[in-house]
Write a protein that holds these residues in place. Structure first.
Motif, PDB file in Angstrom:
ATOM      1  N   TYR A 172       0.846  -1.199   0.000  1.00  0.00           N
ATOM      2  CA  TYR A 172       0.000   0.000   0.000  1.00  0.00           C
ATOM      3  C   TYR A 172       0.884   1.252   0.000  1.00  0.00           C
ATOM      4  O   TYR A 172       0.663   2.187  -0.769  1.00  0.00           O
ATOM      5  CB  TYR A 172      -0.895  -0.042   1.240  1.00  0.00           C
ATOM      6  CG  TYR A 172      -1.980   1.004   1.288  1.00  0.00           C
ATOM      7  CD1 TYR A 172      -3.262   0.722   0.830  1.00  0.00           C
ATOM      8  CD2 TYR A 172      -1.741   2.271   1.801  1.00  0.00           C
ATOM      9  CE1 TYR A 172      -4.276   1.667   0.880  1.00  0.00           C
ATOM     10  CE2 TYR A 172      -2.740   3.227   1.860  1.00  0.00           C
ATOM     11  CZ  TYR A 172      -4.006   2.920   1.396  1.00  0.00           C
ATOM     12  OH  TYR A 172      -5.003   3.860   1.450  1.00  0.00           O
ATOM     13  N   ALA A 173       1.901   1.245   0.880  1.00  0.00           N
ATOM     14  CA  ALA A 173       2.782   2.420   0.971  1.00  0.00           C
ATOM     15  C   ALA A 173       3.671   2.546  -0.270  1.00  0.00           C
ATOM     16  O   ALA A 173       4.014   3.642  -0.694  1.00  0.00           O
ATOM     17  CB  ALA A 173       3.642   2.322   2.226  1.00  0.00           C
ATOM     18  N   ILE A 190       4.880   6.070  -7.131  1.00  0.00           N
ATOM     19  CA  ILE A 190       4.389   6.437  -8.465  1.00  0.00           C
ATOM     20  C   ILE A 190       3.036   7.154  -8.417  1.00  0.00           C
ATOM     21  O   ILE A 190       2.752   8.003  -9.254  1.00  0.00           O
ATOM     22  CB  ILE A 190       4.297   5.207  -9.404  1.00  0.00           C
ATOM     23  CG1 ILE A 190       3.634   4.030  -8.678  1.00  0.00           C
ATOM     24  CG2 ILE A 190       5.661   4.827  -9.935  1.00  0.00           C
ATOM     25  CD1 ILE A 190       3.200   2.910  -9.593  1.00  0.00           C
ATOM     26  N   SER A 191       2.202   6.804  -7.431  1.00  0.00           N
ATOM     27  CA  SER A 191       0.826   7.327  -7.449  1.00  0.00           C
ATOM     28  C   SER A 191       0.760   8.826  -7.238  1.00  0.00           C
ATOM     29  O   SER A 191       0.035   9.528  -7.935  1.00  0.00           O
ATOM     30  CB  SER A 191      -0.020   6.659  -6.365  1.00  0.00           C
ATOM     31  OG  SER A 191       0.025   5.281  -6.501  1.00  0.00           O
ATOM     32  N   ARG A 192       1.481   9.326  -6.245  1.00  0.00           N
ATOM     33  CA  ARG A 192       1.371  10.755  -5.936  1.00  0.00           C
ATOM     34  C   ARG A 192       1.912  11.614  -7.078  1.00  0.00           C
ATOM     35  O   ARG A 192       1.247  12.544  -7.528  1.00  0.00           O
ATOM     36  CB  ARG A 192       2.084  11.073  -4.626  1.00  0.00           C
ATOM     37  CG  ARG A 192       1.083  11.510  -3.561  1.00  0.00           C
ATOM     38  CD  ARG A 192       1.772  11.911  -2.285  1.00  0.00           C
ATOM     39  NE  ARG A 192       1.186  13.138  -1.809  1.00  0.00           N
ATOM     40  CZ  ARG A 192       0.919  13.416  -0.540  1.00  0.00           C
ATOM     41  NH1 ARG A 192       1.193  12.555   0.381  1.00  0.00           N
ATOM     42  NH2 ARG A 192       0.388  14.546  -0.185  1.00  0.00           N
ATOM     43  N   LEU A 201     -11.643   6.516  -5.690  1.00  0.00           N
ATOM     44  CA  LEU A 201     -11.342   6.305  -4.260  1.00  0.00           C
ATOM     45  C   LEU A 201     -12.550   5.706  -3.542  1.00  0.00           C
ATOM     46  O   LEU A 201     -12.447   4.731  -2.792  1.00  0.00           O
ATOM     47  CB  LEU A 201     -11.004   7.670  -3.663  1.00  0.00           C
ATOM     48  CG  LEU A 201     -10.807   7.795  -2.172  1.00  0.00           C
ATOM     49  CD1 LEU A 201      -9.383   7.447  -1.857  1.00  0.00           C
ATOM     50  CD2 LEU A 201     -11.075   9.214  -1.706  1.00  0.00           C
ATOM     51  N   SER A 202     -13.713   6.281  -3.807  1.00  0.00           N
ATOM     52  CA  SER A 202     -14.936   5.815  -3.162  1.00  0.00           C
ATOM     53  C   SER A 202     -15.235   4.363  -3.562  1.00  0.00           C
ATOM     54  O   SER A 202     -15.500   3.504  -2.717  1.00  0.00           O
ATOM     55  CB  SER A 202     -16.094   6.729  -3.559  1.00  0.00           C
ATOM     56  OG  SER A 202     -17.230   6.411  -2.802  1.00  0.00           O
ATOM     57  N   CYS A 214      -6.969   0.545  -4.535  1.00  0.00           N
ATOM     58  CA  CYS A 214      -7.521   1.565  -3.652  1.00  0.00           C
ATOM     59  C   CYS A 214      -6.436   2.594  -3.320  1.00  0.00           C
ATOM     60  O   CYS A 214      -6.644   3.803  -3.388  1.00  0.00           O
ATOM     61  CB  CYS A 214      -8.003   0.870  -2.371  1.00  0.00           C
ATOM     62  SG  CYS A 214      -8.988   1.916  -1.351  1.00  0.00           S
ATOM     63  N   SER A 215      -5.257   2.073  -3.001  1.00  0.00           N
ATOM     64  CA  SER A 215      -4.149   2.942  -2.631  1.00  0.00           C
ATOM     65  C   SER A 215      -3.730   3.851  -3.784  1.00  0.00           C
ATOM     66  O   SER A 215      -3.350   4.995  -3.571  1.00  0.00           O
ATOM     67  CB  SER A 215      -2.998   2.075  -2.148  1.00  0.00           C
ATOM     68  OG  SER A 215      -1.799   2.416  -2.723  1.00  0.00           O
ATOM     69  N   PHE A 216      -3.852   3.353  -5.027  1.00  0.00           N
ATOM     70  CA  PHE A 216      -3.514   4.202  -6.174  1.00  0.00           C
ATOM     71  C   PHE A 216      -4.416   5.440  -6.201  1.00  0.00           C
ATOM     72  O   PHE A 216      -3.953   6.569  -6.365  1.00  0.00           O
ATOM     73  CB  PHE A 216      -3.657   3.435  -7.499  1.00  0.00           C
ATOM     74  CG  PHE A 216      -3.609   4.354  -8.698  1.00  0.00           C
ATOM     75  CD1 PHE A 216      -2.387   4.873  -9.139  1.00  0.00           C
ATOM     76  CD2 PHE A 216      -4.773   4.759  -9.349  1.00  0.00           C
ATOM     77  CE1 PHE A 216      -2.335   5.761 -10.214  1.00  0.00           C
ATOM     78  CE2 PHE A 216      -4.723   5.647 -10.431  1.00  0.00           C
ATOM     79  CZ  PHE A 216      -3.505   6.148 -10.855  1.00  0.00           C
ATOM     80  N   PHE A 217      -5.719   5.234  -5.998  1.00  0.00           N
ATOM     81  CA  PHE A 217      -6.661   6.366  -6.037  1.00  0.00           C
ATOM     82  C   PHE A 217      -6.447   7.302  -4.842  1.00  0.00           C
ATOM     83  O   PHE A 217      -6.536   8.521  -4.962  1.00  0.00           O
ATOM     84  CB  PHE A 217      -8.107   5.865  -6.081  1.00  0.00           C
ATOM     85  CG  PHE A 217      -8.505   5.368  -7.440  1.00  0.00           C
ATOM     86  CD1 PHE A 217      -8.650   6.252  -8.503  1.00  0.00           C
ATOM     87  CD2 PHE A 217      -8.721   4.021  -7.664  1.00  0.00           C
ATOM     88  CE1 PHE A 217      -9.008   5.808  -9.773  1.00  0.00           C
ATOM     89  CE2 PHE A 217      -9.079   3.557  -8.927  1.00  0.00           C
ATOM     90  CZ  PHE A 217      -9.221   4.441  -9.985  1.00  0.00           C
ATOM     91  N   VAL A 218      -6.161   6.717  -3.682  1.00  0.00           N
ATOM     92  CA  VAL A 218      -5.936   7.526  -2.479  1.00  0.00           C
ATOM     93  C   VAL A 218      -4.747   8.464  -2.691  1.00  0.00           C
ATOM     94  O   VAL A 218      -4.831   9.672  -2.483  1.00  0.00           O
ATOM     95  CB  VAL A 218      -5.664   6.614  -1.256  1.00  0.00           C
ATOM     96  CG1 VAL A 218      -5.150   7.426  -0.069  1.00  0.00           C
ATOM     97  CG2 VAL A 218      -6.939   5.884  -0.852  1.00  0.00           C
TER      98      VAL A 218
END
Length: 490
Positions: A339-340, A345-347, A370-371, A396-400
Motif C-alpha cells: 500500500y505504501a 508512483i501514485s502521488r 477512491l470511493s 484503492c491505494s492508487f486512487f488515495v
C-alpha cells in the motif's frame, strides 16, 4: 526551453536540486515520525507497556501534528522554507533522542507527543516547490515531493527492525531510533546550506499577517470559522480517547480542562480571524486581489478522505490481513507495505495527470475511484484469494495517493503568499481524517470502516462540484506597491 529548465528527475542542479533536497527532508521527517511503528513489539516488551498504552502512543504520535501543521504553514510563509525546515529537522531530533532513551510510559508518551511536530514538515516543502516550478510542472513536482518523501514511513518499516537486530539485545530498538534522530540533525545543516527560498531574482511573497488566514469576502469569513471547527473537534476526540471512557491515561478532570481550553483557544483564534479580516465588512476587496476560500474548504474535505484514510489504513492494514487471512505478522506487514509502495508512483502520477488534464477533472475522477475502491475493500473477506485482496488494496491505494497528489497540485495555485497557511490547514485536515477514521474503527468491524471512508469520499465528490478550476493569474503585491501576476493556467 533550454535543457537547464527541463523537468529531469536525474538532474541535480537548479530547481531539480531543490526538489530532491525537499523530498529528502520530507523523507527524513516521515522516517522519524513513523520510526516507532515497526518497532512496536520491542518497545512494548522493553518498557513493559500494556496494549492500551501502545495504542495511546500511536494516538499521541498524530495528535500534535494537527495544530503543528497550521503553525508551521504560517511560519513558512513568514520566514521562508529554508529556515523553517532546517530548524524543524534540528529541533525534532531532541524528542527523537528522548524517546530512544525513555525508561517508562510517561517519558515515552511525552516524547511521542512532541514528535508529532515533525509530521508538519510536509507543509514547508509544498511552498518551497511552488516557488521553483511553473504551473504546468507544479503538480508533477509536488507529487514527486509528496510521494517520495512519504515513502519515509515505508523505509522505516523495512530498515529499522533490521537495524535493531544488527545492534542486538534489548536496546537494539533504541539505537535504531536514535539513528533516525541523528539523520534529521545532520540533514538540517545540509538543507540550510544548499537551499534558497526562491530562484535568483524572484520575490518571496509574505502574507500581511502571521496570526490568521486572510479571506476576501464576508461569506468566506464565516466559512473559515466553520472549517476551523473540525480541527478542534479532532483534538477533543483525542482527549476523549485518553479519558477514563477510552484508555484512561488522563483523569476526567484533566480531560474537562482540555475541552475547556479548546473552546477558549477557538474563541481566541476566531478573534484573530476577525482582527485580520474585519476590513472586508467595511469595504470590498478589489477583484484582482480576491481568492475563493471555498477552494480551500473543498480541498480540506478531499484531503480528509485521502490522506486521512491513508494514515488510518496504514496503521490497521497489517492487522486486517493477518486476522482475515491468518497470515504471520511478517507476511501481513509485507503485504500491507505494498500500500505504501504505491506512493512512489501514485502521488507524482496524480500531480502529472492534473498538470495535463486540469485540476478539477482529475480530482473528480480520482475521488470517484477512491470511493469505489473502499467499497471494494469493504467486500473483502476470508473467502477471497489473498492475491486478489492485495490487488484490491493496491488499486484503492492508487486512487488515495493520486488524489493526494492532485489536491496538492491545486493548493499552490490559490494564493501564492498564503501557500504555507493553506497547505497547513489542508494538511491538518488529513490528520483530522486519520483521527476520525481510527476512532470509527475502534467501534466497528473492518468492512464498516471501509464503507465509512467510501461515503466520506462521496461527500468529497459532491463538494468538488462547487470547486472552480484555478485559471488565469494570481495577483501578488510587491513591497513597493506594484503588482506581480503569477500564471496558474495555460
Amino acid at each position: 526551453m533550454s535543457h537547464v529548465n527541463r523537468f529531469n528527475l536525474f538532474s541535480f542542479s537548479g530547481k531539480m536540486k531543490i526538489l530532491h533536497l525537499s523530498w529528502m527532508a520530507f523523507f527524513i521527517t516521515f522516517m522519524v515520525w513513523f520510526n516507532f511503528v515497526p518497532l512496536l513489539q520491542s518497545v512494548k516488551s522493553s518498557l513493559g507497556l500494556t496494549s492500551a498504552e501502545i495504542k495511546t502512543l500511536l494516538i499521541l504520535n498524530v495528535a500534535f501534528t494537527i495544530p503543528a501543521r497550521v503553525l508551521i504553514g504560517m511560519l513558512t510563509d513568514k520566514y521562508g522554507p529554508r529556515w523553517v525546515y532546517s530548524v524543524l529537522l534540528a529541533v525534532s531530533a531532541v524528542p527523537c533522542f528522548a524517546f530512544a532513551l525513555a525508561d517508562n510510559f510517561i517519558q515515552a508518551a511525552v516524547a511521542r507527543f512532541f514528535l508529532g511536530f515533525i509530521g508538519a514538515g510536509f507543509v514547508i516543502g509544498i511552498r518551497l516547490v511552488s516557488e521553483w516550478f511553473p504551473h504546468n510542472e507544479l503538480g508533477t513536482a509536488e507529487g514527486v515531493y509528496g510521494g517520495w518523501g512519504n515513502f519515509g514511513s515505508a523505509a522505516a518499516a523495512f530498515t529499522l527492525p533490521t537495524l535493531a537486530l544488527f545492534f542486538g539485545g534489548e536496546d537494539g530498538w533504541r539505537y535504531a531510533m536514535a539513528i533516525t534522530g541523528l539523520m534529521s540533525l545532520v540533514f538540517a545543516f545540509v538543507f540550510f546550506r544548499h537551499v534558497s527560498d526562491t530562484p535568483k531574482g524572484a520575490t518571496y511573497f509574505r502574507p500581511k499577517n502571521l496570526t490568521a488566514m486572510e479571506v476576501t469576502s464576508k461569506g468566506d469569513f464565516f466559512l473559515l470559522l466553520i472549517m476551523k471547527l473540525p480541527m478542534y473537534g479532532a483534538l477533543a476526540l483525542l482527549a476523549w480517547k485518553l479519558s477514563p471512557a477510552g484508555v484512561a491515561m488522563l483523569s476526567a478532570w484533566t480531560v474537562n480542562v482540555i475541552y475547556l481550553s479548546l473552546v477558549i483557544i477557538y474563541g481566541y483564534d476566531a478573534s484573530l480571524v476577525w482582527k485580520v479580516n474585519k476590513t472586508i465588512f467595511e469595504k470590498p476587496v478589489p477583484a484582482i486581489h480576491q481568492y475563493k476560500f471555498k477552494q480551500v474548504a473543498v480541498l480540506n474535505v478531499l484531503y480528509f478522505a485521502t490522506f486521512g484514510s491513508e494514515l488510518a489504513v496504514v496503521s490497521m492494514l497489517p492487522l486486517f490481513f493477518s486476522e482475515t487471512f491468518e497470515l504471520t505478522p511478517v507476511v501481513a506487514g509485507m503485504v500491507a507495505s505494498a500500500y505504501a509502495f504505491m506512493n512512489l508512483i501514485s502521488r507524482p502520477g496524480g500531480g502529472w495527470i492534473s498538470d495535463k488534464f486540469g485540476r478539477k477533472l482529475t480530482l473528480l475522477i480520482l475521488t470517484a475511484g477512491l470511493s469505489l475502491g473502499y467499497f471494494l475493500m469493504g467486500q473483502v473477506n476470508s473467502d477471497w484469494p489473498v492475491g486478489l485482496a492485495v490487488a484490491a488494496a493496491m488499486l484503492c491505494s492508487f486512487f488515495v495517493q493520486s488524489g493526494e497528489g492532485a489536491v496538492f497540485a491545486t493548493i499552490p495555485l490559490i494564493k501564492r503568499r498564503m501557500t504555507g497557511q493553506i497547505a497547513g490547514m489542508t494538511g491538518a485536515y488529513g490528520n483530522v481524517g486519520a483521527v476520525c477514521y481510527l476512532t470509527v474503527l475502534s467501534f466497528v468491524d473492518y468492512s464498516t470502516f471501509y464503507y465509512v471512508i467510501a461515503i466520506t469520499a462521496l461527500l468529497g465528490f459532491v463538494a468538488l462540484l462547487v470547486m472552480e478550476e484555478p485559471s488565469g493569474q494570481i495577483a501578488e503585491m510587491n513591497e513597493d506597491g506594484s503588482v506581480t501576476l503569477i500564471d496558474v493556467s495555460h
